[in-house]
Enzyme design. Structure first.
Site, PDB file in Angstrom:
ATOM      1  N   HIS A  68       0.861  -1.201   0.000  1.00 17.73           N
ATOM      2  CA  HIS A  68       0.000   0.000   0.000  1.00 17.73           C
ATOM      3  C   HIS A  68       0.888   1.238   0.000  1.00 17.73           C
ATOM      4  CE1 HIS A  68      -3.739   2.305   1.467  1.00 17.73           C
ATOM      5  NE2 HIS A  68      -2.786   3.201   1.270  1.00 17.73           N
ATOM      6  N   HIS A 115       1.506   5.408  -1.682  1.00 18.41           N
ATOM      7  CA  HIS A 115       1.147   6.582  -2.491  1.00 18.41           C
ATOM      8  C   HIS A 115       2.409   7.139  -3.125  1.00 18.41           C
ATOM      9  CE1 HIS A 115      -2.937   6.788  -0.778  1.00 18.41           C
ATOM     10  NE2 HIS A 115      -2.341   6.285   0.296  1.00 18.41           N
ATOM     11  N   LYS A 127      -9.363  -0.380  -5.795  1.00 17.70           N
ATOM     12  CA  LYS A 127      -9.420   0.313  -4.503  1.00 17.70           C
ATOM     13  C   LYS A 127     -10.771   0.967  -4.265  1.00 17.70           C
ATOM     14  CE  LYS A 127      -8.025   2.313  -0.771  1.00 17.70           C
ATOM     15  NZ  LYS A 127      -6.801   2.820  -0.222  1.00 17.70           N
ATOM     16  N   HIS A 136     -10.503   1.173   1.925  1.00 19.47           N
ATOM     17  CA  HIS A 136     -10.236   2.163   2.976  1.00 19.47           C
ATOM     18  C   HIS A 136     -11.397   2.017   3.951  1.00 19.47           C
ATOM     19  CE1 HIS A 136      -8.585   6.005   4.600  1.00 19.47           C
ATOM     20  NE2 HIS A 136      -9.772   5.938   5.184  1.00 19.47           N
ATOM     21  N   HIS A 154      -4.427  -0.555   6.006  1.00 18.43           N
ATOM     22  CA  HIS A 154      -3.892   0.248   7.119  1.00 18.43           C
ATOM     23  C   HIS A 154      -4.785   0.171   8.356  1.00 18.43           C
ATOM     24  CE1 HIS A 154      -6.634   2.926   5.060  1.00 18.43           C
ATOM     25  NE2 HIS A 154      -5.746   3.360   4.189  1.00 18.43           N
ATOM     26  N   ASP A 206       1.549   2.669   3.560  1.00 19.00           N
ATOM     27  CA  ASP A 206       0.702   3.854   3.408  1.00 19.00           C
ATOM     28  C   ASP A 206       1.541   5.130   3.449  1.00 19.00           C
ATOM     29  OD1 ASP A 206      -1.587   5.300   2.927  1.00 19.00           O
ATOM     30  OD2 ASP A 206      -2.240   5.333   5.023  1.00 19.00           O
TER      31      ASP A 206
HETATM   32  C1  NCD Z   1      -3.598   9.184   2.123  1.00 17.20           C
HETATM   33  C2  NCD Z   1      -3.120  10.220   1.124  1.00 17.20           C
HETATM   34  O1  NCD Z   1      -2.596  11.256   1.545  1.00 17.20           O
HETATM   35  O2  NCD Z   1      -3.255  10.000  -0.080  1.00 17.20           O
HETATM   36  N1  NCD Z   1      -3.643   9.778   3.424  1.00 17.20           N
HETATM   37  C3  NCD Z   1      -3.609   9.116   4.607  1.00 17.20           C
HETATM   38  O3  NCD Z   1      -3.768   9.765   5.634  1.00 17.20           O
HETATM   39  N2  NCD Z   1      -3.392   7.836   4.683  1.00 17.20           N
HETATM   40  C4  NCD Z   1      -4.913   8.655   1.698  1.00 17.20           C
HETATM   41  C5  NCD Z   1      -5.275   7.396   2.414  1.00 17.20           C
HETATM   42  O4  NCD Z   1      -4.659   6.347   2.219  1.00 17.20           O
HETATM   43  O5  NCD Z   1      -6.232   7.426   3.205  1.00 17.20           O
HETATM   44 ZN    ZN Z   2      -3.206   5.144   1.737  1.00 16.06          ZN
END
Ligand code: NCD
Ligand code: ZN
Length: 346
Positions: free
Chosen positions: A14, A16, A100, A137, A175, A248
């Protein structure tokens, strides 16, 4: 006492990666530690179609440092209007590894998310049929539900009926932050799994308010009470194949975090693996680390485990201080910025 640890190269289930200038800065940290990563689709606008995912994958591949061995595994962002047949083709062409589901407005860039999961039943049927994981999520978005209860209420109101309607669907509750999620995954059995972040293993909700408000510890789902953190640690080190690594890591410019309405997301990529190793060491469970980091994830996704190895040594490391995104003038604050850690990836 164990001083070095060699394990099968791990994956991040996971992540970003963002896009463009920001991606160019954060991607090398992940490439240095992980062989593959499940890449989140919450760009603005989101990665909705197979064509979007193909194009995003190409942008990622063009940013990977030369000679690096790294495979991005792409996801599509589920909306009320997602075309199940488009996804079926993307899955069979091996462009899409997972889909997702963000409840609409649950978190950063989720305004296009699902308003009612029943509207997505045709997509869920395709995922079940093709053995493709649905990543969720797991928070309800009703502002009347207390922010610390939103994960638990999601399990009761959405995940339970959804998983009963699609009993063979593979689901990753992402998460996770609560004992209720640990219990749900443990009791439901093999086709529901969960990822656990480094930060939720080391902070509880008090840390967000220690001496003042600490915007860099704000993420969603928000960290919970100590009893929940302890449940997450026990789950991670248990060896149970339903729990695996997902950082995450979610970078945002400092200016967006330290703001009147600071956004959610913790950027932990620079030292994610070191933090996980420290947790397993503290729990006297280094013998379970490889399962959590490198074996349980591929097993759930029906993918081969990685060929290579990675070695960690207990010679100490330090999390970088502020990281500059020189092309834009933005700055990033990594999780545990400036802190000393016991382990180092060598
Ligand atoms: C994530 C993001 O910033 O893209 N933020 C977070 O707090 N985890 C989005 C997400 O995974 O919820
Ligand atoms: Zn995330």
């Amino acid at each position: 006492m164990i001083e070095t640890l060699s394990i099968t190269k791990p994956d991040d289930w996971h992540l970003h990666l963002r896009d463009e200038n920001l991606m160019r800065v954060v991607l090398p940290y992940t490439v240095a530690q992980f062989a593959r990563a499940i890449v989140m689709p919450n760009l603005s606008p989101p990665v909705v179609t197979v064509e979007d995912a193909r194009a995003y994958r190409q942008r990622i591949l063009s940013c990977i440092p030369e000679n690096a061995d790294f495979t991005p595994l792409m996801t599509a962002y589920l909306t009320d209007d997602t075309d199940p047949e488009d996804l079926r083709v993307g899955i069979s062409d091996e462009v899409i590894s997972a889909v997702k589901m963000y409840p609409a407005n649950a978190t950063t860039n989720s305004a296009h998310g699902v308003t009612n999961w029943r509207k997505t039943e045709r997509v869920l049927a395709v995922l079940e049929e093709t053995n493709t994981p649905l990543l969720v999520h797991g928070e309800v978005t009703d502002q009347d539900v207390d922010i610390f209860d939103r994960e638990k209420v999601f399990i009761d109101e959405i995940l339970s009926p959804l998983s009963e309607a699609f009993p063979k669907l593979k689901i990753v509750l992402e998460h996770i932050t609560t004992k209720e999620s640990v219990d749900f995954v443990t009791e439901t059995g093999r086709n529901i799994a969960a990822t656990i972040t480094p930060h939720h293993l080391v902070i509880n909700r008090n840390e967000i308010f220690r001496g003042g408000i600490r915007p860099h510890l704000y993420c969603l789902p928000i960290a919970k009470r100590e009893k929940h953190r302890l449940a997450l640690r026990a789950a991670a080190v248990s060896g149970n194949e339903c729990f695996f690594l997902g950082t995450d890591s979610a970078p945002h410019p400092i200016s967006a975090k330290e703001a009147e309405c600071g956004c959610a997301g913790i950027f932990n990529a620079p030292t994610a693996l070191e933090i996980y190793a420290q947790v397993f060491d503290e729990e006297n469970a280094l013998d379970q680390f490889e399962k959590f980091a490198s074996l349980n994830g591929p097993n759930f996704y029906n993918l081969p485990v990685n060929d290579g190895k990675i070695t960690l040594s207990k010679q100490g490391s330090e999390t970088p201080d502020i990281i500059e995104v020189s092309s834009t003038g933005d700055q990033l604050m990594p999780f545990f910025s400036g802190k000393k850690l016991a382990w180092r990836v060598i």
